[in-house]
Design a protein around this motif. Structure first.
Motif, PDB file in Angstrom:
ATOM      1  N   TYR A   1       0.809  -1.246  -0.098  1.00  0.00           N
ATOM      2  CA  TYR A   1      -0.119   0.053   0.062  1.00  0.00           C
ATOM      3  C   TYR A   1       0.938   1.226  -0.084  1.00  0.00           C
ATOM      4  N   ASN A   2       1.969   1.198   0.851  1.00  0.00           N
ATOM      5  CA  ASN A   2       2.931   2.472   0.782  1.00  0.00           C
ATOM      6  C   ASN A   2       3.375   2.627  -0.427  1.00  0.00           C
ATOM      7  N   ALA A   3       3.940   1.314  -1.327  1.00  0.00           N
ATOM      8  CA  ALA A   3       4.626   1.433  -2.263  1.00  0.00           C
ATOM      9  C   ALA A   3       3.634   2.045  -3.735  1.00  0.00           C
ATOM     10  N   MET A   4       2.198   1.774  -3.305  1.00  0.00           N
ATOM     11  CA  MET A   4       1.406   2.255  -4.280  1.00  0.00           C
ATOM     12  C   MET A   4       1.036   3.809  -4.016  1.00  0.00           C
ATOM     13  N   LEU A   5       0.964   4.254  -2.790  1.00  0.00           N
ATOM     14  CA  LEU A   5       0.775   5.676  -2.442  1.00  0.00           C
ATOM     15  C   LEU A   5       2.111   6.324  -2.948  1.00  0.00           C
ATOM     16  N   ALA A   6       3.308   5.813  -2.794  1.00  0.00           N
ATOM     17  CA  ALA A   6       4.494   6.946  -3.320  1.00  0.00           C
ATOM     18  C   ALA A   6       4.801   6.768  -4.891  1.00  0.00           C
ATOM     19  N   ARG A   7       3.709   5.934  -5.438  1.00  0.00           N
ATOM     20  CA  ARG A   7       3.594   6.232  -7.019  1.00  0.00           C
ATOM     21  C   ARG A   7       2.407   6.891  -7.526  1.00  0.00           C
TER      22      ARG A   7
ATOM     23  N   PHE B   1      -0.985   6.585  -6.039  1.00  0.00           N
ATOM     24  CA  PHE B   1      -1.976   6.165  -5.904  1.00  0.00           C
ATOM     25  C   PHE B   1      -2.850   7.016  -4.957  1.00  0.00           C
TER      26      PHE B   1
END
Lengths: 318, 264, 237
Positions: free
Chosen positions: B217-223, B225
C-alpha cells in the motif's frame, strides 16, 4: 484423495444449467454487496489488502499435516478469513481464491463457478463467522472461548459447504440426495476436523503474537447479515430434516431409488467408515444421516462449550 | 510437503489461438461449456462433435492435438459424486450384479455427466494454456466483472507465488527442526500436535500477509495512488476476432442442434 | 541556495510509542549522490518515508524541491521523489513489468501515449527493455531490483531515494547495479549496509544512529575513521 478438500470443487458438467445459472446470479449479488461493504470498512486499502490476503489463503491451503495412511489435513480458509476480517471481506478473499483455482488450475469448473464460490467462499465465511461470534458471546472473553468458537465455526463451515454441494448435486440429478448428503456429511465431518485444528492453531498464534488483528473481525460490517444467514441455515436444516422424515417419497426433486434397502447397502461402506454418523434405530438412511449431522453438530457444539467453560473456570480458580 | 503446482499452465506461443482476443476466448469457452451442459443425456453425436471442436482448438493452438486430452483427467476423481446414478435411476435393466440392478438410463446419465465434464475441462484448459493471466484480467474487466474485484484478483495472482514461497520456507524450517527426534515413531508428535503446528504456520503467514499488504500500500501511495486504480485502454477487437467468435458460435449452435434433434 | 532535500529538526514517533527520529537535520543539493548508513533501527527507513510524504513529521520540517510537504503538495512531491523500497516484491505489485512501470505515470494523470513512451524509456534506462511483457514473479532478484528502479524513473523524478538497493544481489547483479547507480543523473539518497558500494558510488555519506544524524561528510573521510564506524556498528571496508 478422499481427504483433500477437492471434493468441493465441482467440475463443469456435474450441475444442470438452471442450477449453474442460479449460482451465478446469487454470486453476482453477493459480491456486489461485499465490494460495497468492504470499501466502507477498508477504504483505499481494500484492494491491496484483500488481494494479499487472498494470496495468503491460497498459500495456506497448501500447508498440510499428515494424519494417517497417506491422508492429510488441509485448510479451506473461509472461516479463518471471516473470523479475522469479517464475513464480507472473507467473501471477496475466497471469491478470488476459488476464481483463480478455476481459471488457472482447472480446480472446479467455470459455468459452475458461481456455486463453487458460494459453497467454499460465501457459506463457509458466513457460517464460520456467525458461529464464532455466537459462541464468543455465549462463552465470554478469553483465549479458550476464542479457540473453542474458532474450532466449531471452522468445522461447521466445512460441513455447511459440503451439504450445500450435496444439495446442488442432488437438485441437478447428478447424485441422489439420499446418497450425496450422508456421504458428503460423513467425509467432511472428518475433513472439517482438519479445518478446525488448523484454524485453532492459526488463532492461537495470532492471539499470542498480534491480538489486535483479531479485533478487526469484531467490528467488521456483516454481523447482522451473518446472523440472518445463521438463522436461515438453522431453519433450513430443521425444515429439511422434518420434510424428509414426513415424506414417504424422500426425494421430490429427483427420482431417488424407491428401494431403501438398496440405499442401505450402497451406503454401507460409508457408514462403516463413519459408524458414529448413523443412528441405528432409524431405518431410513437418509433421515438417519440428516439427523446424525444435526446431532453431531449439537454434540460438537456442546462439547466445545463445556470444554471452554471448564478450562475457563479452572483458570479463574487458579 | 507443499503441493501447489507453482507454475501456471500458460505456454507462450504465436498461434492463432494465442493471438485471439482474450475476451473472445473467455466468452467462447463459457459458451462451449454451456452448450455441453445443456445437452440432454445420451447426446453422443453432439458430444462427439464438441469433442472434435476442442481437438480442433488444440490443433490450432499448435500445442498438439492431444495436449488438453492428456491433461483433462483431473475431473475423474469427482466422478465419484455421480457414480451411484446407474444404480439409482430406475429404468430398463442393463445388468444385475448380485442384488444391484444397473439401469440403462442411469448408465447413460452417468456417462453423459462424465463426458460433458471431460470435454468442458479440455476447453477451459486450452483457455488457460493459451492466454497469459494478465490478459485474462483485462478481459474480465472489459467483460464487466467489477473492477475492484478484478484488481483484487490481480494482486492475488501477483502475490500467491510470493506467499506460497514463504509458506514453503516456513514449512521447511519446521521440518528441519522436527527431524531431530531419535525415535522415528515419535517424530512429529501426535496428529493433534502436528495440526496445531501447521495452524501456527498459517498464523505466522497471516502476519506476513498483513505486513506485506501494508508495504505494498505504501509503495502504491508513493507512486501516486489516490484510491482509484487506473488502467490503460485495451486493444479493440480485430476482424479476425469477430470472425472467429461468429464461427465458433455457429459451430456450437450446430452441435446443440444435433443434440436436440437426435435426442429420443 | 535551492536545496533539493531540506530536513530540519525532524522528529517522529510511531503510534506504538517507539521514537524513531529525534531531531534530524539534512540538506542535499541538486545532483548530489548521498549514502545513508547506520545500524538497523537507526531511523533510515523512517526518514525515507518522510521524504515522500508517507509519514508526516511529528515536529520539524521537510521540504523537497522547494515544496513543503502538505496534503496539497503530495502529488507533486511524490512525482519529484522516486522512492524504491527494499523488497522488490513490494515495489512490483502488478502482474506484468509493463503495468508496474506504467503505474506511476498513469496515476500522475498522463496521456496514454506519454505513459507508453515513458515506460519504454525507463526500462531502457535500466537495461530491461525486453522485459515489458514479462510476469514479475518469474524474474531474478537482480532483474526485479532494476525494474523497481524503472518503476520510479518512469515518473521522471528529480530525486531517487533507494532503500538497500544491493541487498540480496549476487556479485554480478551487484556489479551491474553499481554501474547503473553511477550512470543515473538524478540526485540520490541511498540507504545501505554495503560500504563498498558507498565507497564506489557516493562522494558524500551520512551516518545515522538512534534517530539522529551523527556524521555527515565526504565518504573518504568518514569511511577512513575506524573509531567512528565502530561506534555506530559499521565495519570498515
Amino acid at each position: 484423495m478422499l481427504f483433500k478438500p477437492v471434493q468441493l470443487h465441482i467440475p463443469d458438467g456435474f450441475l444442470s444449467t438452471p442450477v449453474s445459472i442460479i449460482g451465478w446470479v446469487l454470486l453476482v449479488v453477493t459480491v456486489a454487496v461485499a465490494l460495497r461493504q468492504t470499501r466502507g470498512q477498508l477504504g483505499e486499502r481494500q484492494i491491496p489488502l484483500m488481494g494479499v490476503l487472498a494470496a495468503f489463503i491460497f498459500a495456506a491451503q497448501a500447508i498440510n499435516f499428515p494424519v494417517a495412511g497417506g491422508t492429510s489435513g488441509h485448510l479451506l480458509g473461509g472461516a479463518l478469513a471471516a473470523i479475522i476480517m469479517g464475513p464480507w471481506a472473507a467473501v471477496l478473499i475466497m471469491t478470488s481464491v476459488v476464481a483463480i483455482q478455476g481459471l488457472i488450475f482447472q480446480d472446479g469448473g467455470l459455468l459452475v463457478m458461481g456455486w463453487n464460490i458460494l459453497n467454499m467462499g460465501v457459506l463457509t465465511a458466513f457460517t464460520g463467522y456467525f458461529v464464532y461470534q455466537l459462541m464468543r458471546r455465549l462463552l465470554g472473553e478469553g483465549r479458550n472461548s476464542l479457540l473453542a468458537a474458532g474450532a466449531v465455526g471452522a468445522w461447521l463451515s466445512v460441513m455447511v459447504g459440503a451439504l450445500a454441494t450435496a444439495i446442488q448435486l442432488g437438485v441437478s440429478g447428478t447424485s441422489p440426495l439420499g446418497v450425496a448428503l450422508p456421504a458428503m456429511a460423513g467425509v467432511h465431518a472428518l475433513i472439517g476436523l482438519g479445518e478446525a485444528v488448523i484454524t485453532v492453531g492459526a488463532l492461537t498464534f495470532l492471539y499470542a503474537a498480534r491480538r489486535d488483528l483479531l479485533s478487526i473481525g469484531e467490528t467488521a460490517p456483516g454481523k447482522a447479515s451473518a446472523s440472518w444467514v445463521g438463522v436461515g441455515l438453522g431453519i433450513a436444516l430443521v425444515v429439511a430434516a422434518f420434510s424428509f422424515a414426513a415424506s414417504p417419497d424422500p426425494d421430490g426433486l429427483e427420482r431417488v431409488a424407491e428401494d431403501t434397502g438398496f440405499l442401505g447397502r450402497a451406503l454401507e461402506p460409508v457408514y462403516n467408515l463413519f459408524p458414529d454418523y448413523t443412528l441405528p434405530f432409524i431405518s431410513d438412511p437418509l433421515v438417519s444421516g440428516i439427523l446424525a449431522v444435526i446431532l453431531g453438530t449439537l454434540i460438537v457444539f456442546g462439547a466445545a462449550f463445556l470444554l471452554a467453560r471448564v478450562q475457563g473456570s479452572r483458570k479463574a480458580g487458579a | 510437503m507443499l503441493h501447489i503446482d507453482l507454475a501456471d499452465h500458460y505456454q507462450r506461443g504465436t498461434s492463432p489461438i494465442h493471438r485471439l482476443d482474450p475476451r473472445v476466448k473467455i466468452v467462447g469457452t463459457l459458451l462451449f461449456i454451456l452448450a455441453a451442459t445443456l445437452l440432454p443425456p445420451g447426446s453422443w453425436a453432439a458430444l462427439a462433435v464438441l469433442f472434435l471442436g476442442s481437438l480442433g482448438v488444440a490443433w490450432q493452438s499448435r500445442l498438439g492435438v492431444t495436449y488438453a486430452l492428456k491433461r483433462s483427467f483431473v475431473v475423474l476423481p469427482f466422478a465419484l459424486a455421480a457414480v451411484t446414478l446407474p444404480f439409482t435411476v430406475p429404468g430398463a435393466t442393463l445388468a444385475q450384479v448380485g442384488a444391484f440392478v444397473i439401469s440403462v438410463e442411469g448408465t447413460v446419465r452417468f456417462l453423459s455427466v462424465l463426458v460433458k465434464s471431460w470435454v468442458s475441462v479440455q476447453v477451459a484448459l486450452l483457455l488457460a494454456v493459451t492466454t497469459a493471466f494478465p490478459d485474462l484480467l483485462w478481459a474480465l474487466r472489459e467483460l464487466r466483472v467489477p473492477r475492484p474485484l478484478v484488481s483484487i484478483i490481480s494482486f492475488m495472482y501477483r502475490y500467491m507465488f510470493v506467499l506460497a514461497d514463504e509458506a514453503l520456507r516456513l514449512q521447511r524450517a519446521r521440518a528441519a527442526r522436527s527431524a531431530q527426534g531419535q525415535d522415528p515413531r515419535r517424530t512429529g508428535g501426535s496428529v493433534l500436535w502436528r495440526g496445531r503446528v501447521a495452524g501456527g504456520l498459517v498464523g505466522n503467514l497471516t502476519l506476513r500477509a498483513f505486513e506485506r499488504s501494508e508495504r505494498i500500500y505504501n509503495a502504491m501511495l508513493a507512486r501516486g495512488f489516490r484510491g482509484e486504480l487506473k488502467t490503460l485502454t485495451p486493444p479493440t477487437l480485430t476482424q479476425f476476432d469477430r470472425y472467429a467468435l461468429a464461427g465458433w458460435v455457429t459451430f456450437l449452435a450446430m452441435a446443440s442442434l444435433i443434440g436436440f434433434v437426435f435426442a429420443r | 541556495m535551492h536545496h533539493t532535500i531540506e530536513v530540519q529538526a525532524l522528529q517522529f514517533a510511531y503510534p506504538d510509542g517507539h521514537t524513531a527520529l529525534r531531531g534530524v537535520d539534512l540538506s542535499i543539493a541538486p545532483g548530489e549522490k548521498v549514502a545513508l548508513v547506520g545500524p538497523n533501527g537507526a531511523g533510515k527507513s523512517t526518514l525515507m518515508l518522510h521524504l515522500n510524504g508517507l509519514l508526516q513529521a511529528g515536529a520539524g520540517a521537510v521540504s523537497v524541491c522547494g515544496l513543503s510537504i502538505r496534503a496539497e503538495t503530495l502529488g507533486q512531491v511524490r512525482a519529484a521523489v522516486g522512492l524504491v523500497f527494499q523488497d522488490p516484491d513490494d515495489q512490483l505489485f502488478s502482474p506484468t513489468v509493463f503495468e508496474d512501470v506504467a503505474f506511476g505515470p498513469l496515476h500522475m494523470g498522463l496521456a496514454e501515449a506519454e505513459v507508453r513512451a515513458r515506460v519504454e524509456r525507463a526500462l531502457a534506462a535500466v537495461g530491461m527493455g525486453a522485459y515489458a511483457q514479462r510476469v514479475s514473479h518469474h524474474l531474478s532478484v537482480g532483474e526485479k531490483k532494476r525494474i523497481a528502479i524503472a518503476t520510479v524513473l518512469s515518473m521522471s523524478p528529480e530525486i531517487l531515494v533507494l532503500d538497500e538497493p544491493s541487498a540480496g544481489l549476487d556479485p554480478r547483479a551487484r556489479r551491474g547495479l553499481i554501474r547503473l547507480l553511477s550512470e543515473l543523473p538524478q540526485t540520490m539518497l541511498v540507504s545501505t549496509h554495503d560500504l563498498r558500494l558507498v565507497a564506489e558510488v557516493f562522494p558524500r555519506t551520512v551516518i545515522m544512529d538512534q534517530g539522529r544524524v551523527v556524521a555527515d561528510g565526504p565518504t573518504a573521510r568518514l569511511l577512513g575513521d575506524p573509531a567512528l564506524l565502530d561506534a555506530h556498528g559499521l565495519e570498515p571496508v
